[in-house]
Write an enzyme that holds these catalytic residues in place. Structure first.
Site, PDB file in Angstrom:
ATOM      1  N   GLY B  17       0.741  -1.161  -0.035  1.00 38.37           N
ATOM      2  CA  GLY B  17      -0.155  -0.070   0.082  1.00 38.37           C
ATOM      3  C   GLY B  17       0.977   1.162   0.040  1.00 38.37           C
ATOM      4  O   GLY B  17       1.869   1.341  -0.701  1.00 38.37           O
ATOM      5  N   ILE B  18       0.372   2.576   0.775  1.00 37.86           N
ATOM      6  CA  ILE B  18       1.001   3.499   0.900  1.00 37.86           C
ATOM      7  C   ILE B  18       2.567   3.331   1.311  1.00 37.86           C
ATOM      8  O   ILE B  18       3.473   3.902   1.029  1.00 37.86           O
ATOM      9  CB  ILE B  18       0.096   4.481   1.817  1.00 37.86           C
ATOM     10  CG1 ILE B  18      -0.973   4.956   1.189  1.00 37.86           C
ATOM     11  CG2 ILE B  18       1.136   5.793   2.222  1.00 37.86           C
ATOM     12  CD1 ILE B  18      -1.995   5.721   2.132  1.00 37.86           C
ATOM     13  N   ASP B  46       6.324  -5.874  15.659  1.00 40.72           N
ATOM     14  CA  ASP B  46       5.072  -5.024  16.107  1.00 40.72           C
ATOM     15  C   ASP B  46       5.329  -3.834  16.743  1.00 40.72           C
ATOM     16  O   ASP B  46       6.057  -3.627  17.763  1.00 40.72           O
ATOM     17  CB  ASP B  46       4.367  -6.258  17.086  1.00 40.72           C
ATOM     18  CG  ASP B  46       2.943  -5.601  17.418  1.00 40.72           C
ATOM     19  OD1 ASP B  46       2.784  -4.283  16.891  1.00 40.72           O
ATOM     20  OD2 ASP B  46       2.142  -6.224  18.046  1.00 40.72           O
ATOM     21  N   VAL B  47       5.160  -2.696  15.903  1.00 41.23           N
ATOM     22  CA  VAL B  47       5.525  -1.537  16.527  1.00 41.23           C
ATOM     23  C   VAL B  47       4.633  -1.193  17.769  1.00 41.23           C
ATOM     24  O   VAL B  47       5.184  -0.125  18.573  1.00 41.23           O
ATOM     25  CB  VAL B  47       4.846  -0.407  15.533  1.00 41.23           C
ATOM     26  CG1 VAL B  47       5.718  -0.434  14.135  1.00 41.23           C
ATOM     27  CG2 VAL B  47       3.267  -0.291  15.101  1.00 41.23           C
ATOM     28  N   TYR B 138      -9.607   4.774  14.887  1.00 39.54           N
ATOM     29  CA  TYR B 138      -8.882   5.238  13.711  1.00 39.54           C
ATOM     30  C   TYR B 138      -8.770   6.552  13.838  1.00 39.54           C
ATOM     31  O   TYR B 138      -7.634   7.321  13.684  1.00 39.54           O
ATOM     32  CB  TYR B 138      -9.515   4.551  12.424  1.00 39.54           C
ATOM     33  CG  TYR B 138      -8.548   4.957  11.160  1.00 39.54           C
ATOM     34  CD1 TYR B 138      -7.632   3.851  11.092  1.00 39.54           C
ATOM     35  CD2 TYR B 138      -8.772   5.808  10.291  1.00 39.54           C
ATOM     36  CE1 TYR B 138      -6.586   3.943  10.142  1.00 39.54           C
ATOM     37  CE2 TYR B 138      -7.844   5.918   9.196  1.00 39.54           C
ATOM     38  CZ  TYR B 138      -6.887   4.831   9.173  1.00 39.54           C
ATOM     39  OH  TYR B 138      -5.831   4.975   7.872  1.00 39.54           O
ATOM     40  N   LYS B 142      -5.601   8.850  14.503  1.00 43.62           N
ATOM     41  CA  LYS B 142      -4.999   9.667  13.551  1.00 43.62           C
ATOM     42  C   LYS B 142      -5.022  11.036  13.968  1.00 43.62           C
ATOM     43  O   LYS B 142      -3.890  11.823  13.577  1.00 43.62           O
ATOM     44  CB  LYS B 142      -5.739   9.468  12.190  1.00 43.62           C
ATOM     45  CG  LYS B 142      -5.812   8.252  11.434  1.00 43.62           C
ATOM     46  CD  LYS B 142      -4.260   7.824  11.230  1.00 43.62           C
ATOM     47  CE  LYS B 142      -4.064   6.749  10.154  1.00 43.62           C
ATOM     48  NZ  LYS B 142      -2.524   6.218  10.083  1.00 43.62           N
TER      49      LYS B 142
END
Lengths: 84, 226
Positions: B17-18, B46-47, B138, B142
Site C-alpha cells: 500500500g502507501i 510489532d510497532v 482510527y 490519526k
C-alpha cells in the site's frame, strides 16, 4: 576511575551530540556557556549512563549546571554502585 | 545542513500500500531504505511493542546505518460504530497507529539528536480532522498523531529535526478496497488517490528543501478535507 577520566567522557558525550567547544570544556564550563539545553542534557546523560553502566535518575540532575557538576555526579553514583 | 552520509530511512508498514510506495520513492530519491512490518519487510516487529521496536532499530542500525528518517506509516483499521465498538477494537487500533508511532519516534529521536539532523513523517488521515462514522478508534488515533507531530516538532526544532504529518484521503490500497467506491463521491477531485501521490508528499518532507517545514499537516486528499 578518576575525575580526569570522567571529564574526558563528559567531553566525549558533548562531542557526540555536536556541542561546539566540547573538547575544550573545563570543569567550570556551564551548560549555558556551551549552549547545552535540557534536551541535550537528556542525551548526554544517556551516553554517560551507557558508558559507565550507571543510572542517573532525573532528580539527581537538579542543580547540575556545569561540566564539573556532571563529573562529580557520575563519580558519586559510580562510588555508590561500587560499595552497594 | 544536509542529510548525513549513510543515513537510513525506515518506513513502518512499508511492505504494501502507501508504505510500499513510500519505500520505493525514497529509494529512488537515493535513501537507503529499511521497511518494518508485523509479518514482512526487512525487519519484522510489532510497532506496538517497545522492546520489539528497540530490537528492530538496533538490527537495522547495525546492518545499514543510523536511522535519521522515520516514516510512521504502520496502521490498521477495525471499523465499528462507537456504540458497538469493543475495547479490543479500540486498543488494537490505538496501539498500532498511535502508540506504535510513538514507540518508533521515541526510539529514533536519540540518534537524530546526536546527528543534529532528522526527519519524521507521520501518516495520519483525512479522518483525523473530520471524523468518520465507524472509525472512532482510527480517527482518534490519526488525530492523536497530529498532536504527537506538533509536539515533537516543537521539542526538536532547534536540533535540525523536523516532524510533519501527511493526511491522505481515499487512496487506492488493499486497506480501502471495501470503501473506495462509496467514498469517491466525497472527493472533489472525483477520483481516488494513488499511493505514489502520497509518497511524493512524504519525499518532499524528508528532503532538504523541507528543512523549514515543521509541525505541518500536508493534505493529500484531492480536496476532500478542504
Amino acid at each position: 576511575m578518576n575525575e580526569q577520566e570522567i571529564l574526558e567522557q563528559v567531553r566525549s558525550a558533548l562531542a557526540q551530540i555536536k556541542v561546539a567547544g566540547a573538547e575544550t570544556a573545563t570543569m567550570e564550563s556551564s551548560w549555558a556557556d556551551l549552549d547545552v539545553d535540557s534536551l541535550d542534557l537528556v542525551e548526554v546523560v544517556r551516553i554517560l549512563e551507557d558508558h559507565f553502566g550507571i543510572e542517573i535518575v532525573d532528580e539527581k540532575l537538579d542543580g547540575v549546571a556545569t561540566v564539573g557538576d556532571a563529573v562529580r555526579l557520575v563519580e558519586d553514583i559510580s562510588q555508590e554502585g561500587a560499595t552497594a | 545542513m544536509s542529510a548525513p552520509d549513510g543515513a537510513v530511512a525506515l518506513v513502518t508498514g512499508g511492505t504494501r500500500g502507501i508504505g510500499a510506495a513510500i519505500a520505493t520513492r525514497l529509494r529512488a530519491d537515493g535513501w537507503g531504505v529499511a521497511t518494518l512490518g508485523r509479518s514482512g519487510g526487512d525487519v519484522r516487529a510489532d510497532v506496538g511493542d517497545p522492546a520489539a521496536v528497540d530490537a528492530a532499530f538496533a538490527e537495522i542500525e547495525a546492518r545499514m546505518g543510523p536511522i535519521l528518517v522515520l516514516v510512521n506509516n504502520a496502521g490498521e483499521r477495525r471499523d465499528q460504530l462507537a456504540i458497538r465498538m469493543s475495547s479490543e477494537q479500540w486498543d488494537a487500533v490505538i496501539g498500532t497507529n498511535l502508540t506504535g508511532s510513538f514507540n518508533c519516534t521515541h526510539r529514533a529521536l536519540g540518534g537524530m539528536l546526536r546527528a543534529r539532523w532528522g526527519r519524521i513523517v507521520n501518516i495520519s488521515s483525512v479522518v483525523a480532522e473530520h471524523g468518520n462514522p465507524g472509525q472512532a478508534n482510527y480517527a482518534a488515533a490519526k488525530a492523536g498523531l497530529l498532536g504527537l507531530t506538533r509536539t515533537v516538532a516543537r521539542e526538536m526544532a532547534r536540533k535540525g529535526v523536523t516532524c510533519n504529518a501527511v493526511t491522505p484521503g481515499v487512496i487506492e490500497t488493499d486497506m480501502t478496497t471495501d470503501v473506495a467506491d462509496t467514498l469517491v463521491d466525497a472527493v472533489p477531485a472525483g477520483r481516488v488517490g494513488r499511493p505514489a501521490e502520497v509518497a511524493a508528499a512524504v519525499a518532499f518532507l524528508c528532503s532538504e528543501d523541507a528543512a523549514y517545514v515543521n509541525g505541518a499537516t500536508l493534505a493529500v486528499d484531492g480536496g476532500m478535507g478542504a
